[in-house]
Motif scaffolding. Sequence first.
Motif, mmCIF file in Angstrom:
data_model
loop_
_atom_site.group_PDB
_atom_site.id
_atom_site.type_symbol
_atom_site.label_atom_id
_atom_site.label_comp_id
_atom_site.label_asym_id
_atom_site.label_seq_id
_atom_site.Cartn_x
_atom_site.Cartn_y
_atom_site.Cartn_z
ATOM 1 N N LEU A 72 -26.777 28.404 -12.502
ATOM 2 C CA LEU A 72 -27.126 27.043 -12.122
ATOM 3 C C LEU A 72 -28.105 26.989 -10.943
ATOM 4 C CD1 LEU A 72 -26.493 24.060 -12.636
ATOM 5 C CD2 LEU A 72 -24.685 24.272 -10.956
ATOM 6 N N LYS A 73 -29.115 26.143 -11.092
ATOM 7 C CA LYS A 73 -30.071 25.852 -10.016
ATOM 8 C C LYS A 73 -29.900 24.385 -9.640
ATOM 9 C CE LYS A 73 -32.563 29.740 -10.340
ATOM 10 N NZ LYS A 73 -31.656 30.820 -10.156
ATOM 11 N N GLU A 74 -29.373 24.144 -8.438
ATOM 12 C CA GLU A 74 -29.107 22.757 -8.045
ATOM 13 C C GLU A 74 -30.368 21.916 -7.978
ATOM 14 O OE1 GLU A 74 -29.062 25.263 -4.310
ATOM 15 O OE2 GLU A 74 -27.838 25.326 -6.066
ATOM 16 N N GLU A 75 -31.520 22.545 -7.709
ATOM 17 C CA GLU A 75 -32.776 21.801 -7.668
ATOM 18 C C GLU A 75 -33.084 21.158 -9.016
ATOM 19 O OE1 GLU A 75 -32.845 25.259 -7.021
ATOM 20 O OE2 GLU A 75 -32.613 25.089 -4.863
ATOM 21 N N TYR A 76 -32.766 21.868 -10.098
ATOM 22 C CA TYR A 76 -33.010 21.310 -11.426
ATOM 23 C C TYR A 76 -32.163 20.061 -11.638
ATOM 24 C CZ TYR A 76 -32.655 20.301 -16.310
ATOM 25 O OH TYR A 76 -32.644 19.615 -17.500
ATOM 26 N N ILE A 77 -30.884 20.141 -11.286
ATOM 27 C CA ILE A 77 -29.982 19.007 -11.489
ATOM 28 C C ILE A 77 -30.461 17.806 -10.678
ATOM 29 C CG2 ILE A 77 -27.604 18.192 -11.253
ATOM 30 C CD1 ILE A 77 -27.945 20.410 -13.372
ATOM 31 N N ILE A 78 -30.782 18.031 -9.421
ATOM 32 C CA ILE A 78 -31.247 16.936 -8.553
ATOM 33 C C ILE A 78 -32.530 16.333 -9.115
ATOM 34 C CG2 ILE A 78 -32.190 16.408 -6.268
ATOM 35 C CD1 ILE A 78 -30.169 18.538 -5.192
ATOM 36 N N ASN A 79 -33.486 17.162 -9.487
ATOM 37 C CA ASN A 79 -34.751 16.657 -10.038
ATOM 38 C C ASN A 79 -34.542 15.915 -11.346
ATOM 39 O OD1 ASN A 79 -36.309 17.610 -7.919
ATOM 40 N ND2 ASN A 79 -36.727 19.566 -8.911
ATOM 41 N N GLN A 80 -33.663 16.426 -12.198
ATOM 42 C CA GLN A 80 -33.400 15.788 -13.492
ATOM 43 C C GLN A 80 -32.866 14.375 -13.294
ATOM 44 O OE1 GLN A 80 -34.421 17.423 -16.089
ATOM 45 N NE2 GLN A 80 -33.779 15.988 -17.639
ATOM 46 N N LEU A 81 -31.893 14.232 -12.408
ATOM 47 C CA LEU A 81 -31.337 12.903 -12.162
ATOM 48 C C LEU A 81 -32.334 12.006 -11.445
ATOM 49 C CD1 LEU A 81 -28.637 14.346 -12.997
ATOM 50 C CD2 LEU A 81 -27.552 12.646 -11.530
ATOM 51 N N ASN A 82 -33.059 12.555 -10.466
ATOM 52 C CA ASN A 82 -34.080 11.761 -9.768
ATOM 53 C C ASN A 82 -35.147 11.262 -10.741
ATOM 54 O OD1 ASN A 82 -34.137 13.665 -6.636
ATOM 55 N ND2 ASN A 82 -32.724 12.101 -7.340
ATOM 56 N N ASN A 83 -35.601 12.127 -11.650
ATOM 57 C CA ASN A 83 -36.615 11.739 -12.639
ATOM 58 C C ASN A 83 -36.102 10.678 -13.603
ATOM 59 O OD1 ASN A 83 -38.479 13.487 -11.517
ATOM 60 N ND2 ASN A 83 -38.043 15.140 -12.960
ATOM 61 N N ALA A 84 -34.785 10.637 -13.792
ATOM 62 C CA ALA A 84 -34.191 9.614 -14.654
ATOM 63 C C ALA A 84 -33.911 8.325 -13.879
ATOM 64 C CB ALA A 84 -32.905 10.143 -15.282
ATOM 65 N N GLY A 85 -34.241 8.310 -12.576
ATOM 66 C CA GLY A 85 -34.092 7.097 -11.779
ATOM 67 C C GLY A 85 -32.799 7.014 -10.984
ATOM 68 N N TYR A 86 -32.072 8.113 -10.867
ATOM 69 C CA TYR A 86 -30.798 8.113 -10.145
ATOM 70 C C TYR A 86 -30.903 8.867 -8.829
ATOM 71 C CZ TYR A 86 -29.049 6.611 -14.628
ATOM 72 O OH TYR A 86 -28.856 5.918 -15.785
ATOM 73 N N ILE A 87 -29.992 8.535 -7.940
ATOM 74 C CA ILE A 87 -29.822 9.300 -6.716
ATOM 75 C C ILE A 87 -28.914 10.470 -7.030
ATOM 76 C CG2 ILE A 87 -28.803 9.249 -4.397
ATOM 77 C CD1 ILE A 87 -29.464 6.214 -4.375
ATOM 78 N N CYS A 88 -29.237 11.640 -6.473
ATOM 79 C CA CYS A 88 -28.408 12.830 -6.667
ATOM 80 C C CYS A 88 -28.499 13.665 -5.401
ATOM 81 C CB CYS A 88 -28.894 13.616 -7.880
ATOM 82 S SG CYS A 88 -27.866 15.047 -8.264
ATOM 83 N N ILE A 89 -27.363 13.784 -4.722
ATOM 84 C CA ILE A 89 -27.319 14.503 -3.452
ATOM 85 C C ILE A 89 -26.302 15.625 -3.564
ATOM 86 C CG2 ILE A 89 -26.770 14.307 -0.984
ATOM 87 C CD1 ILE A 89 -27.471 11.264 -1.308
ATOM 88 N N ASP A 90 -26.733 16.836 -3.217
ATOM 89 C CA ASP A 90 -25.870 18.013 -3.234
ATOM 90 C C ASP A 90 -24.788 17.859 -2.176
ATOM 91 O OD1 ASP A 90 -24.863 20.545 -3.711
ATOM 92 O OD2 ASP A 90 -26.457 21.586 -2.628
ATOM 93 N N LEU A 91 -23.530 17.983 -2.580
ATOM 94 C CA LEU A 91 -22.419 17.926 -1.637
ATOM 95 C C LEU A 91 -21.892 19.341 -1.422
ATOM 96 C CD1 LEU A 91 -20.410 14.850 -2.985
ATOM 97 C CD2 LEU A 91 -21.886 14.942 -0.982
ATOM 98 N N PRO A 92 -21.819 19.759 -0.182
ATOM 99 C CA PRO A 92 -21.304 21.115 0.075
ATOM 100 C C PRO A 92 -19.810 21.174 -0.230
ATOM 101 C CG PRO A 92 -21.673 19.958 2.140
ATOM 102 C CD PRO A 92 -22.202 19.085 1.043
ATOM 103 N N ILE A 93 -19.393 22.300 -0.751
ATOM 104 C CA ILE A 93 -17.966 22.529 -0.995
ATOM 105 C C ILE A 93 -17.415 23.197 0.252
ATOM 106 C CG2 ILE A 93 -16.273 23.745 -2.384
ATOM 107 C CD1 ILE A 93 -18.212 23.515 -4.729
ATOM 108 N N LEU A 94 -16.420 22.575 0.850
ATOM 109 C CA LEU A 94 -15.857 23.089 2.089
ATOM 110 C C LEU A 94 -14.679 24.002 1.809
ATOM 111 C CD1 LEU A 94 -15.821 19.758 4.126
ATOM 112 C CD2 LEU A 94 -17.549 21.553 4.165
ATOM 113 N N ASP A 95 -14.672 25.157 2.430
ATOM 114 C CA ASP A 95 -13.531 26.060 2.344
ATOM 115 C C ASP A 95 -12.542 25.673 3.430
ATOM 116 O OD1 ASP A 95 -14.550 27.597 0.253
ATOM 117 O OD2 ASP A 95 -15.710 28.832 1.634
ATOM 118 N N VAL A 96 -11.296 25.454 3.025
ATOM 119 C CA VAL A 96 -10.266 25.112 4.024
ATOM 120 C C VAL A 96 -9.153 26.114 3.991
ATOM 121 C CG1 VAL A 96 -10.680 22.670 4.264
ATOM 122 C CG2 VAL A 96 -9.306 23.489 2.368
#
Length: 73
Positions: A49-73
Amino acid sequence: MVKVFKTNVDSVENVLALKQEINEVYPYAKVSFDLDDIDNVLRVEDVELKEEYIINQLNNAGYICIDLPILDV
């Protein structure tokens, strides 16, 4: 790898279309949206998986897409 994104995707119809687009590039990815979550979370699991692709795909479709970090607890 699992990536989690905040989105503004708000309907089942849009979810189905976006899942199809993501699976065209990542055919073995597990893609899920949680429209009941306040952040309309998108989770994508795939080995290459490349997160840049996912973000760009959703942005190009007109949506907001922000990567959320997964926190280790």
